[in-house]
Design an enzyme around this catalytic site. Structure first.
Site, PDB file in Angstrom:
ATOM      1  NE  ARG A  89      -2.383  -1.362   3.496  1.00  0.00           N
ATOM      2  CZ  ARG A  89      -1.811  -0.633   4.452  1.00  0.00           C
ATOM      3  NH1 ARG A  89      -1.828   0.684   4.386  1.00  0.00           N
ATOM      4  NH2 ARG A  89      -1.244  -1.203   5.480  1.00  0.00           N
ATOM      5  CE1 TYR A 252       0.217  -5.975  -1.733  1.00  0.00           C
ATOM      6  CE2 TYR A 252      -0.857  -4.008  -0.917  1.00  0.00           C
ATOM      7  CZ  TYR A 252      -0.386  -5.278  -0.707  1.00  0.00           C
ATOM      8  OH  TYR A 252      -0.543  -5.868   0.516  1.00  0.00           O
ATOM      9  CE  LYS A 261      -7.223  -3.697   5.089  1.00  0.00           C
ATOM     10  NZ  LYS A 261      -5.896  -4.179   5.242  1.00  0.00           N
ATOM     11  CG  HIS A 281      -7.136  -3.218  10.035  1.00  0.00           C
ATOM     12  ND1 HIS A 281      -5.808  -2.882  10.218  1.00  0.00           N
ATOM     13  CD2 HIS A 281      -7.143  -4.163   9.067  1.00  0.00           C
ATOM     14  CE1 HIS A 281      -5.052  -3.600   9.401  1.00  0.00           C
ATOM     15  NE2 HIS A 281      -5.831  -4.385   8.696  1.00  0.00           N
ATOM     16  CB  SER A 303      -0.846  -3.789   7.976  1.00  0.00           C
ATOM     17  OG  SER A 303      -1.998  -3.030   7.671  1.00  0.00           O
ATOM     18  CB  CYS A 305       0.572  -6.709  13.878  1.00  0.00           C
ATOM     19  SG  CYS A 305       1.767  -5.427  13.494  1.00  0.00           S
ATOM     20  CG  ASP A 328      -7.607  -7.284   6.720  1.00  0.00           C
ATOM     21  OD1 ASP A 328      -6.634  -7.121   7.486  1.00  0.00           O
ATOM     22  OD2 ASP A 328      -7.843  -6.527   5.760  1.00  0.00           O
ATOM     23  NE  ARG A 423      -0.221  -8.695   2.388  1.00  0.00           N
ATOM     24  CZ  ARG A 423      -0.745  -8.313   3.541  1.00  0.00           C
ATOM     25  NH1 ARG A 423      -1.853  -8.875   4.002  1.00  0.00           N
ATOM     26  NH2 ARG A 423      -0.161  -7.390   4.276  1.00  0.00           N
TER      27      ARG A 423
END
Ligand code: GTP
Ligand code: SPV
Ligand code: MN
Length: 644
Positions: A89, A252, A261, A281, A303, A305, A328, A423
């Site tokens: 991002r 991406y 998002k 989130h 993100s 984590c 998420d 990912r």
């Protein structure tokens, strides 16, 4: 006849519209497509039906043009290697456009951050808590990007639902994109296709998303890895007043899968505030104790984590069971009984690969064996995937792999095999522990909310807020080490309030006020906790003190009991309730006693410094937008420390 239909160019476009007849679409959608097609000038328009045949045809197209490789040793799995300039991002190029700047960002006490002219974003106002642009400047920036940006390409029309189709909390979006890679990933991450069109009841009520890779054809730009992108001109713009997202130049995930998002969090948080609910989130998990009692917990970590890992955890303590609702994003609403109900608006997992292994997350490993699109991982010549932390003996024999950069790679190579932010994109229904209620339209009842971050120093394994206001303070003060999920350099500790810093759709001070306002008479407010799996020995310099992953069940067990109101296991500390030493389940946990003591230790000097730093951060960045209730919480914690 409307002026749009009289346009010859549009009539020509309509003839080349693939499969579906434009005139069968809801009028509001036709208008949207025509308006954007006229500006972007694609060669063709393809209305996506969402069928498996269409998906397979797009995968084949991507394979033929060299953007995707088939992973022959796996079942319907695919690999995309991006241009190395387009891997995460881009927070510096992501902004919200509103008439009033104050609606979007607090005014920093000492002015705005310096904006690099190389961003090519005129008068962008950048702050620690989000970026803003005026409608006039946005118009200018769109004017030098959009006209003709889809020349030589097909514009795909992707109608999708966030949340199960027709669910009461669900919402509809339509993404126009010139990237077939985006279409394929959207088909996994959302409920997508013709079935959505009938749900557009009021023809203009859907979130309008426009995405382009920003490389019209023919092009003089160098295209790396058959991954067209335009990093110098990339921007991700949100127009809440028009219910619109416009993303230019990046393929991406977080920049291009606009349901995620951009819609579910940034625009979602604005809609949620207006309508009195929450877009967060957060993962959502179901937890069942050995007696068969089940509860649901939501958890917000920044993100990369640990959300996916906690949501799919295999408990190390026998008798406990975890089921996954989402990894998420959570949309949460109080129902008429005062229960907080949560849905996962997504349909798939867009998860971090490095660190995912049969020992850390065997459930994710099982989830991604079929029908999965991988991005920026390494692979073997015969078509298997590989990344750092995949505990396989694959590379120990000196086998040669192909790295994410397409280069020959062995374990002696200096660069990583997979990008740190590589990912997987896999359907949620493939998860072996997907919760039976994961698609329940009314959502699952939430008993606890957890915040957390990567804190190498000072922050104990677990503590609990004294009450809702204290919990809001804990959310507001979340900090974490930077990760590869965005363009940040190095491992600095950053503020990431509510794990939402990159995703706030509106002024963070107002966001805190909204959270405070949710606590009302007659509502069963979830208890709020803070966890830290990432404390390190030697004052943050050594190795992780806590084994994490499946052992995190011990922390969830304590939380579970606390939501049952078990007071015998908690003690008061200045930062909140913490476990009584002998009440925490350590049986079978193979770590030295010294580590355990360190994990639960509270250092007064560290915390006084921490509070001072947070106070300064709020003062400088949230400034007059910060509600006093949050600042009062900070003062109370300081007082409690000074009184011991
Ligand atoms: P986003 O998808 O970016 O929002 O990230 P996420 O929060 O879902 O993060 P994820 O679960 O994918 O974890 C990111 C990284 O943290 C992976 O490399 C994991 O292996 C690692 N990780 C997750 N949980 C733990 C844990 O309990 N302990 C340790 N040491 N590492 C963990
Ligand atoms: C994150 O960065 O928090 C993600 C991945 O979940 S992305 O979809 O790229 O935002
Ligand atoms: Mn995320």
């Amino acid at each position: 006849m409307s002026p749009v239909l009289a346009d010859n160019k549009m009539l020509k476009l309509k003839k080349s519209c693939y499969k579906c007849n434009m005139t069968d679409l809801p009028q509001g959608l036709q208008n949207f497509i025509e308006e954007k097609a006229r500006v972007c000038q694609p060669d063709k328009i393809h209305i996506c039906d969402g069928s498996i045949e269409e998906y397979n045809a797009l995968l084949e197209l991507l394979q033929v043009n060299g953007s995707l490789q088939k992973l022959e040793k796996m079942d319907d799995c695919w690999l995309a290697l991006t241009d190395p300039k387009d891997v995460a991002r881009v927070e510096s190029r992501t902004f919200i456009c509103t008439k009033s700047m104050r609606d979007t960002i607090p005014t920093p006490k000492h002015g705005f951050k310096e904006v690099d002219s190389s961003l090519n974003l005129r008068n962008l106002k950048c702050t620690a808590l989000g970026n803003w642009m005026s409608p006039e400047d946005l118009e200018y920036e769109l004017g030098r990007r959009l006209p003709g940006c889809m020349k030589g390409r097909t514009m795909y029309v992707v109608p999708y639902s966030m949340g199960s189709v027709g669910g009461s909390i669900s919402k509809i979006g339509v993404e126009l994109t010139d990237s077939p890679y985006v279409v394929c990933n959207m088909r996994i991450m959302t409920r997508m296709g013709i079935k959505i069109l009938g749900k557009i009841e009021d023809e203009s009520v859907f979130v309008k998303c426009l995405h382009t890779v920003g490389v019209p054809l023919p092009t003089k730009m160098t295209i790396v890895n058959n991954w067209p992108c335009n990093p110098e001109m990339t921007m991700v713009a949100h127009l809440p007043e028009k219910n619109e997202v416009i993303s230019f130049g990046s393929g991406y995930g977080g920049n291009s899968l606009l349901g995620k998002k951009c819609f579910a969090l940034r625009l979602g948080s604005i809609i949620a505030k207006r309508e009195g609910w929450m877009a967060e989130h957060m993962l959502i998990l179901g937890i069942t104790n050995p007696q068969g009692v089940k509860k649901y917990i939501a958890a917000a970590f920044p993100s990369a984590c640990g959300k996916t890992n906690l949501a799919m955890m295999t408990p190390s303590v026998p008798g406990w069971k975890i089921e996954c609702v989402g990894d998420d994003i959570a949309w949460m609403k109080f129902n008429e009984k005062g229960e907080l109900r949560a849905i996962n608006p997504e349909n798939g997992f867009f998860g971090v690969c490095p660190g995912t292994s049969n020992s850390t997350n065997p459930i994710a490993m099982k989830t991604i064996q079929k029908h999965t699109i991988f991005t920026n991982v390494a692979h073997t010549a015969d078509g298997e995937v590989y990344w750092e932390g995949m505990d396989d003996n694959m590379v120990s024999h000196g086998e040669h792999l192909i790295s994410w950069k397409g280069k020959d790679w062995t374990k002696d190579s200096k660069e990583p095999a997979a990008h740190p932010n590589s990912r997987f994109c896999a359907p949620a229904e493939q998860c072996p522990i997907i919760d039976p209620n994961w698609e329940s339209p009314e959502g699952v009842p939430i008993s606890a909310i957890i915040f957390g971050g990567r804190r190498p120093q000072g922050v104990p394994l677990i503590y609990e807020a004294f009450n809702w206001e204290h919990g809001v303070y804990i959310g507001a003060s979340v900090k974490s080490e930077a990760t590869a999920a965005a363009e940040h350099k190095g491992k600095v500790i950053m503020h990431d309030p509510f794990a939402m810093r990159p995703f706030f759709g509106y002024n963070f001070g107002d966001y805190c006020k909204h959270w405070l306002s949710l606590s009302k008479e007659g509502r069963k407010m979830p208890k709020i906790f803070h966890v830290n799996w990432f404390r390190k020995s030697d004052n943050g310099q050594g190795s992780f003190l806590w084994p994490g992953f499946g052992e995190n069940i011990r922390v969830l067990e304590w939380i579970f009991k606390r939501t049952d109101g078990d007071d015998s296991i908690a003690q008061k500390t200045p930062i909140g309730y913490m476990p009584k030493v002998d009440s925490f389940d350590m049986e079978g946990l193979n770590i030295p006693v010294g580590c355990i003591q360190e994990l639960f230790s509270l250092d007064k000097q560290f915390w006084l410094g921490e509070l001072e730093e947070i106070e300064k951060y709020f003062d400088q960045n949230v400034n007059i937008s910060m509600p006093n209730e949050v600042l009062d919480q900070l003062s109370s914690i300081r007082e409690r420390f000074l009184n011991i």
